[in-house]
Design an enzyme around this catalytic site. Structure first.
Site, mmCIF file in Angstrom:
data_model
loop_
_atom_site.group_PDB
_atom_site.id
_atom_site.type_symbol
_atom_site.label_atom_id
_atom_site.label_comp_id
_atom_site.label_asym_id
_atom_site.label_seq_id
_atom_site.Cartn_x
_atom_site.Cartn_y
_atom_site.Cartn_z
ATOM 1 N N SER A 118 0.856 -1.182 0.000
ATOM 2 C CA SER A 118 0.000 0.000 0.000
ATOM 3 C C SER A 118 0.896 1.237 0.000
ATOM 4 C CB SER A 118 -0.859 0.003 1.278
ATOM 5 O OG SER A 118 -1.497 1.253 1.437
ATOM 6 N N SER A 119 0.386 2.344 -0.515
ATOM 7 C CA SER A 119 1.227 3.554 -0.626
ATOM 8 C C SER A 119 1.571 4.147 0.735
ATOM 9 C CB SER A 119 0.514 4.605 -1.482
ATOM 10 O OG SER A 119 -0.739 4.930 -0.910
ATOM 11 N N CYS A 120 0.942 3.648 1.804
ATOM 12 C CA CYS A 120 1.261 4.189 3.135
ATOM 13 C C CYS A 120 2.620 3.691 3.635
ATOM 14 C CB CYS A 120 0.177 3.821 4.145
ATOM 15 S SG CYS A 120 0.110 2.072 4.515
ATOM 16 N N TYR A 147 0.283 -0.774 10.293
ATOM 17 C CA TYR A 147 -0.045 -1.413 9.009
ATOM 18 C C TYR A 147 1.126 -1.250 8.033
ATOM 19 C CZ TYR A 147 -2.625 -2.192 4.632
ATOM 20 O OH TYR A 147 -3.055 -2.643 3.403
ATOM 21 N N LYS A 151 3.388 -4.098 6.133
ATOM 22 C CA LYS A 151 3.522 -4.171 4.672
ATOM 23 C C LYS A 151 4.987 -4.083 4.249
ATOM 24 C CE LYS A 151 -0.676 -4.842 3.194
ATOM 25 N NZ LYS A 151 -1.004 -6.096 2.479
ATOM 26 N N HIS A 190 -12.749 3.408 4.446
ATOM 27 C CA HIS A 190 -11.923 4.465 3.886
ATOM 28 C C HIS A 190 -12.796 5.654 3.510
ATOM 29 C CE1 HIS A 190 -9.353 0.921 3.498
ATOM 30 N NE2 HIS A 190 -8.341 1.755 3.452
HETATM 31 O O1 GFB Z 1 -9.283 6.882 3.284
HETATM 32 P P1 GFB Z 1 -8.767 7.245 4.624
HETATM 33 O O2 GFB Z 1 -9.474 6.667 5.801
HETATM 34 O O3 GFB Z 1 -7.252 6.782 4.721
HETATM 35 O O4 GFB Z 1 -8.783 8.858 4.809
HETATM 36 P P2 GFB Z 1 -5.804 7.417 4.530
HETATM 37 C C1 GFB Z 1 -8.350 9.702 3.789
HETATM 38 C C2 GFB Z 1 -8.602 11.138 4.193
HETATM 39 O O5 GFB Z 1 -10.017 11.371 4.151
HETATM 40 C C3 GFB Z 1 -8.156 11.504 5.614
HETATM 41 C C4 GFB Z 1 -10.414 12.036 5.331
HETATM 42 O O6 GFB Z 1 -7.599 12.794 5.623
HETATM 43 C C5 GFB Z 1 -9.482 11.501 6.405
HETATM 44 O O7 GFB Z 1 -9.455 12.333 7.520
HETATM 45 N N1 GFB Z 1 -11.841 11.759 5.571
HETATM 46 C C6 GFB Z 1 -12.826 12.690 5.516
HETATM 47 C C7 GFB Z 1 -12.405 10.580 5.907
HETATM 48 N N2 GFB Z 1 -14.013 12.138 5.835
HETATM 49 C C8 GFB Z 1 -13.787 10.822 6.087
HETATM 50 C C9 GFB Z 1 -14.635 9.732 6.479
HETATM 51 O O8 GFB Z 1 -15.847 9.863 6.674
HETATM 52 N N3 GFB Z 1 -14.046 8.518 6.642
HETATM 53 C C10 GFB Z 1 -12.681 8.334 6.434
HETATM 54 N N4 GFB Z 1 -12.179 7.091 6.576
HETATM 55 N N5 GFB Z 1 -11.844 9.353 6.072
HETATM 56 C C11 GFB Z 1 -5.183 4.892 4.956
HETATM 57 C C12 GFB Z 1 -4.275 4.123 5.874
HETATM 58 O O9 GFB Z 1 -4.905 6.252 5.168
HETATM 59 O O10 GFB Z 1 -4.934 4.598 3.581
HETATM 60 C C13 GFB Z 1 -4.353 2.639 5.568
HETATM 61 O O11 GFB Z 1 -4.673 4.374 7.212
HETATM 62 C C14 GFB Z 1 -4.134 2.372 4.085
HETATM 63 O O12 GFB Z 1 -3.356 1.965 6.296
HETATM 64 C C15 GFB Z 1 -5.116 3.215 3.288
HETATM 65 O O13 GFB Z 1 -2.848 2.697 3.704
HETATM 66 C C16 GFB Z 1 -4.933 3.010 1.805
HETATM 67 O O14 GFB Z 1 -5.539 7.544 3.086
HETATM 68 O O15 GFB Z 1 -5.607 8.634 5.341
#
Ligand code: GFB
Length: 318
Positions: A118-120, A147, A151, A190
């Site tokens: 994953s890109s993280c 995580y 990875k 996500h």
């Molecule tokens: O997709 P997301 O949960 O993962 O959040 P990451 C992306 C951005 O969207 C963050 C914002 O800045 C969140 O704060 N966001 C806004 C929200 N509203 C929402 C919401 O209702 N739900 C969620 N979930 N986010 C993950 C990693 O990071 O990316 C994992 O934690 C993995 O390990 C995944 O790598 C691909 O992109 O921030």
């Protein structure tokens, strides 16, 4: 071709709901793509059939079934909040899955294994777009460090089995994924599926506002899982190098613009408010996809078309 899917049993005392979230979008897309390609001899294993965190079960499965090619699409995944809340589960389960599957695959004589990262894995403040060489050059994003470490261990495990045993392993680093069959649970999902659900429900209920986590300024790149499955089959057939390879679209969008796009697509006309009590995470993680482009592969599904397709799926699944 064989591909394996599985998920883990409850550990570390996380609440029952955390066990219930399912995200099998990658496995589902791979099966669709392989069948479209005429590959019928697929070996699939659900979580109920095979717990990939159980070493003995994995070893006997591989020695009994002897798959030729393995797409390791199984992982404990979740959005920013789930990652930040359950680091022990994300680290343990993903390490266990990687260790068990890569080792058992090698022992049972698998021809080639494809590992999905994953890109993280890249540093929180890597220069953009992020080249594969940025790996292990700086501190990780704290909310997903567990995580990411799992990875990175998977990447190094795949590399080590290739170097020590000559085992053909390749490692793909996809950007944030989305697609039909995604997890729409608002706590563990996500951003993209969560926003689709929030705006859809707000439009349906007539709510005057929708809350978006964080400041809205972070930027994310989104790849439809059908594009990922396409790239995975392409690379399984054509790529045989130890170097990791990024898989993305090469374009990103701010979370605020994504929210506005989804509001427009779902017909929500109320206010969008930003909840700064929620973490932003990594400010930006746009992948440099030039290595993959040079091999002749490009993503085909635009973000707008992809979201429209997932929204139709979401509404039809109700
Ligand atoms: O997709 P997301 O949960 O993962 O959040 P990451 C992306 C951005 O969207 C963050 C914002 O800045 C969140 O704060 N966001 C806004 C929200 N509203 C929402 C919401 O209702 N739900 C969620 N979930 N986010 C993950 C990693 O990071 O990316 C994992 O934690 C993995 O390990 C995944 O790598 C691909 O992109 O921030």
């Amino acid at each position: 071709m064989g591909s394996v899917r599985g998920e883990s049993r409850r550990r570390h005392g996380e609440p029952k709901r955390a066990r219930s979230w399912k995200r099998r979008i990658v496995g589902g897309a791979l099966v669709r793509r392989l069948r479209e390609g005429g590959f019928e001899n697929l070996l699939l294993a659900s979580r109920e059939q095979l717990d990939l965190t159980e070493q003995a079960a994995v070893r006997s499965f591989f020695s009994a079934e002897k798959p030729e090619y393995v797409f390791l699409a199984a992982a404990k995944v979740g959005g920013i909040l789930a990652n930040d809340t359950y680091p022990a589960t994300f680290l343990y389960d993903n390490l266990a899955i990687e260790l068990n599957v890569i080792d058992a695959a090698w022992r049972s004589g698998v021809e080639k294994l494809l590992f999905l990262g994953s890109s993280c894995i890249y540093p929180k403040l890597a220069s953009q777009p992020i080249s594969e060489n940025a790996l292990l050059t700086g501190p990780l994003e704290p909310t997903n460090e567990a995580y990411a470490v799992a990875k990175i261990a998977g990447i190094k495990l795949a590399e080590a089995y290739r170097r020590q045993h000559g085992f053909k392993t390749i490692s793909l680093m996809p950007t944030n994924l989305y697609g039909p069959g995604d997890n729409f649970d608002l706590q563990s999902s996500h951003a993209l599926p969560a926003l689709l659900r929030k705006f859809h429900q707000a439009r349906e209920s007539g709510a005057s506002e929708v809350s978006v986590w964080g400041s809205g300024t972070p930027r994310r790149e989104f790849l439809h899982v059908d594009d990922l499955a396409n790239a995975a089959v392409f690379l399984m057939q054509t790529y045989d190098e130890p170097e990791i390879i990024n898989v993305g679209t090469g374009e990103d969008i701010s979370i605020a613009d994504l929210a506005r796009l989804i509001a427009q697509m779902t017909g929500f006309t109320g206010r969008i408010v930003f909840d700064s009590s929620k973490a932003d995470g990594t400010p930006r993680k746009l992948l440099d996809v030039s290595r993959l482009t040079r091999l002749g592969w490009r993503a085909r599904i635009s973000l707008e078309d992809g979201i429209r397709q997932v929204y139709r799926w979401y509404v039809s699944c109700g």
